[in-house]
Design a protein around this motif. Sequence first.
Motif, PDB file in Angstrom:
ATOM      1  N   MET A  96       5.635  -5.855   6.861  1.00  0.00           N
ATOM      2  CA  MET A  96       4.425  -5.584   7.638  1.00  0.00           C
ATOM      3  C   MET A  96       4.406  -4.135   8.099  1.00  0.00           C
ATOM      4  N   VAL A  97       3.226  -3.517   8.081  1.00  0.00           N
ATOM      5  CA  VAL A  97       3.060  -2.162   8.596  1.00  0.00           C
ATOM      6  C   VAL A  97       3.058  -2.237  10.119  1.00  0.00           C
ATOM      7  N   GLN A  98       3.970  -1.543  10.768  1.00  0.00           N
ATOM      8  CA  GLN A  98       4.055  -1.620  12.223  1.00  0.00           C
ATOM      9  C   GLN A  98       2.946  -0.812  12.906  1.00  0.00           C
ATOM     10  N   LYS A  99       2.824   0.439  12.534  1.00  0.00           N
ATOM     11  CA  LYS A  99       1.783   1.295  13.093  1.00  0.00           C
ATOM     12  C   LYS A  99       0.833   1.683  11.968  1.00  0.00           C
ATOM     13  N   VAL A 100      -0.444   1.471  12.190  1.00  0.00           N
ATOM     14  CA  VAL A 100      -1.434   1.780  11.170  1.00  0.00           C
ATOM     15  C   VAL A 100      -1.949   3.198  11.377  1.00  0.00           C
ATOM     16  N   TYR A 101      -1.783   4.014  10.346  1.00  0.00           N
ATOM     17  CA  TYR A 101      -2.241   5.394  10.406  1.00  0.00           C
ATOM     18  C   TYR A 101      -3.676   5.485   9.895  1.00  0.00           C
ATOM     19  N   VAL A 102      -4.512   6.143  10.662  1.00  0.00           N
ATOM     20  CA  VAL A 102      -5.918   6.310  10.287  1.00  0.00           C
ATOM     21  C   VAL A 102      -6.040   7.534   9.389  1.00  0.00           C
ATOM     22  N   PRO A 103      -6.717   7.416   8.248  1.00  0.00           N
ATOM     23  CA  PRO A 103      -6.868   8.552   7.331  1.00  0.00           C
ATOM     24  C   PRO A 103      -7.909   9.550   7.828  1.00  0.00           C
ATOM     25  N   PRO A 104      -7.967  10.745   7.242  1.00  0.00           N
ATOM     26  CA  PRO A 104      -8.907  11.770   7.698  1.00  0.00           C
ATOM     27  C   PRO A 104     -10.375  11.411   7.498  1.00  0.00           C
ATOM     28  N   ILE A 105     -10.675  10.575   6.494  1.00  0.00           N
ATOM     29  CA  ILE A 105     -12.057  10.226   6.181  1.00  0.00           C
ATOM     30  C   ILE A 105     -12.422   8.874   6.787  1.00  0.00           C
ATOM     31  N   LYS A 106     -13.604   8.816   7.409  1.00  0.00           N
ATOM     32  CA  LYS A 106     -14.133   7.562   7.922  1.00  0.00           C
ATOM     33  C   LYS A 106     -15.055   6.953   6.868  1.00  0.00           C
ATOM     34  N   TYR A 166       1.420  -9.096  -3.023  1.00  0.00           N
ATOM     35  CA  TYR A 166       2.506  -9.519  -3.916  1.00  0.00           C
ATOM     36  C   TYR A 166       3.386  -8.301  -4.211  1.00  0.00           C
ATOM     37  N   THR A 167       4.643  -8.361  -3.830  1.00  0.00           N
ATOM     38  CA  THR A 167       5.506  -7.183  -3.915  1.00  0.00           C
ATOM     39  C   THR A 167       6.603  -7.253  -4.972  1.00  0.00           C
ATOM     40  N   ASP A 168       6.804  -8.396  -5.589  1.00  0.00           N
ATOM     41  CA  ASP A 168       7.932  -8.553  -6.525  1.00  0.00           C
ATOM     42  C   ASP A 168       7.774  -7.677  -7.764  1.00  0.00           C
ATOM     43  N   ASN A 169       8.669  -6.714  -7.900  1.00  0.00           N
ATOM     44  CA  ASN A 169       8.737  -5.869  -9.103  1.00  0.00           C
ATOM     45  C   ASN A 169       7.402  -5.211  -9.476  1.00  0.00           C
ATOM     46  N   ILE A 170       6.693  -4.745  -8.473  1.00  0.00           N
ATOM     47  CA  ILE A 170       5.420  -4.059  -8.739  1.00  0.00           C
ATOM     48  C   ILE A 170       5.689  -2.702  -9.378  1.00  0.00           C
ATOM     49  N   GLY A 171       4.935  -2.397 -10.421  1.00  0.00           N
ATOM     50  CA  GLY A 171       5.067  -1.093 -11.060  1.00  0.00           C
ATOM     51  C   GLY A 171       4.240  -0.044 -10.344  1.00  0.00           C
ATOM     52  N   VAL A 172       2.916  -0.096 -10.523  1.00  0.00           N
ATOM     53  CA  VAL A 172       2.007   0.887  -9.928  1.00  0.00           C
ATOM     54  C   VAL A 172       0.971   0.163  -9.070  1.00  0.00           C
ATOM     55  N   TRP A 173       0.694   0.724  -7.909  1.00  0.00           N
ATOM     56  CA  TRP A 173      -0.366   0.218  -7.031  1.00  0.00           C
ATOM     57  C   TRP A 173      -1.669   0.896  -7.455  1.00  0.00           C
ATOM     58  N   TYR A 174      -2.700   0.097  -7.747  1.00  0.00           N
ATOM     59  CA  TYR A 174      -4.002   0.630  -8.148  1.00  0.00           C
ATOM     60  C   TYR A 174      -5.058   0.282  -7.102  1.00  0.00           C
ATOM     61  N   GLU A 175      -5.848   1.283  -6.725  1.00  0.00           N
ATOM     62  CA  GLU A 175      -7.014   1.066  -5.869  1.00  0.00           C
ATOM     63  C   GLU A 175      -8.232   1.638  -6.582  1.00  0.00           C
ATOM     64  N   PRO A 176      -9.034   0.805  -7.217  1.00  0.00           N
ATOM     65  CA  PRO A 176     -10.215   1.295  -7.943  1.00  0.00           C
ATOM     66  C   PRO A 176     -11.352   1.742  -7.021  1.00  0.00           C
ATOM     67  N   PHE A 177     -11.294   1.308  -5.737  1.00  0.00           N
ATOM     68  CA  PHE A 177     -12.310   1.683  -4.755  1.00  0.00           C
ATOM     69  C   PHE A 177     -11.593   2.295  -3.561  1.00  0.00           C
ATOM     70  N   MET A 178     -11.166   3.531  -3.675  1.00  0.00           N
ATOM     71  CA  MET A 178     -10.310   4.115  -2.659  1.00  0.00           C
ATOM     72  C   MET A 178     -10.970   4.162  -1.289  1.00  0.00           C
ATOM     73  N   GLY A 179     -12.212   4.644  -1.217  1.00  0.00           N
ATOM     74  CA  GLY A 179     -12.831   4.824   0.090  1.00  0.00           C
ATOM     75  C   GLY A 179     -11.977   5.749   0.935  1.00  0.00           C
ATOM     76  N   SER A 180     -11.614   5.306   2.116  1.00  0.00           N
ATOM     77  CA  SER A 180     -10.740   6.112   2.972  1.00  0.00           C
ATOM     78  C   SER A 180      -9.297   6.053   2.499  1.00  0.00           C
ATOM     79  N   GLY A 181      -8.949   4.993   1.760  1.00  0.00           N
ATOM     80  CA  GLY A 181      -7.572   4.828   1.304  1.00  0.00           C
ATOM     81  C   GLY A 181      -6.641   4.255   2.344  1.00  0.00           C
ATOM     82  N   VAL A 182      -7.196   3.700   3.422  1.00  0.00           N
ATOM     83  CA  VAL A 182      -6.361   3.283   4.552  1.00  0.00           C
ATOM     84  C   VAL A 182      -5.330   2.229   4.174  1.00  0.00           C
TER      85      VAL A 182
END
Length: 307
Positions: free
Chosen positions: A1-11, A28-44
Amino acid sequence: MVQKVYVPPIKIQGIKTKLVNMISEAVYTDNIGVWYEPFMGSGVVGLNLAPKRAVFADINPFVIALYNAIKTGEINSYIVRNYLEKEGQLLSEKDEKHYYYIRQRFNEEHNPLDFLFLNRSCFNGMIRFNKNYKFNVPYGHKPERFSKAYVTKIVNQVKRLENIFPEKDWEFKCQSFVDTIQEATKSDFIYCDPPYIGRHVDYYDSWDEENEIRLKEALEASGAKFMLSTWDKNKYRKNEYIETVWRNCYKINCEHFYHIGAKEKNRNSMIEALLMNYNPSTIRREKGTEYEQLSLILSELKVQAIG
């Protein structure tokens, strides 16, 4: 779990800051290769989960340009501070005249710093473009917006990225969600936060049923584990696509209140849904030499099989 959530520069409208910890529990974290975000937005989400390897993509070239500029060092926290202090002072002196000057300059030159300025001083922090892809959000009427404390807050958000980028293998790409998902393999993980279908969303381009179906088909074809954020229901209506397009997924719900919106009446609580092509209740997180079942998901979040 993320303890402190960091807010990105973009809203971004619908930013997932308050949902990051819930999302991280169900990833799902087991043996993940690459994390993909096709809709980044702020990227939070991805910027907080901070995977070793990641591809962040968005069709909005200005979001991608800003993050790439920070990654390469073209923009850093020192530059951001000087820029916002200078333009913030002019905003306090000239008020809306300076805002619309920056908006026109951005639409002509596409300077990432101008984009950051507009994002933080426009009406309700919205990001919206017209059919000619010109930023058209009106002024937020806060001439003292860039106070010393507020500038420092944004500078610290940029500084965190400066510190974390050297440790990570992250790419930022301006491309369609289909192109991004097609890069993924079965060993990767895809987190999607698309525009919410059936909602009044006009972030950078429209979103309709055809796109929703294309997204589902692309995710299934990838063979990768995936998670999708969407809306489930509010006091007025429900998202019919969950039981049709996404009927083969597992679902977790959480109530979320939206503060960003053009009209105050639209800023209401909503039941959010996380949709997955795997059962998150079977995930086990390692703690020391033992494995702990995700009881939070089982007892509080209530995993449901939709179909």
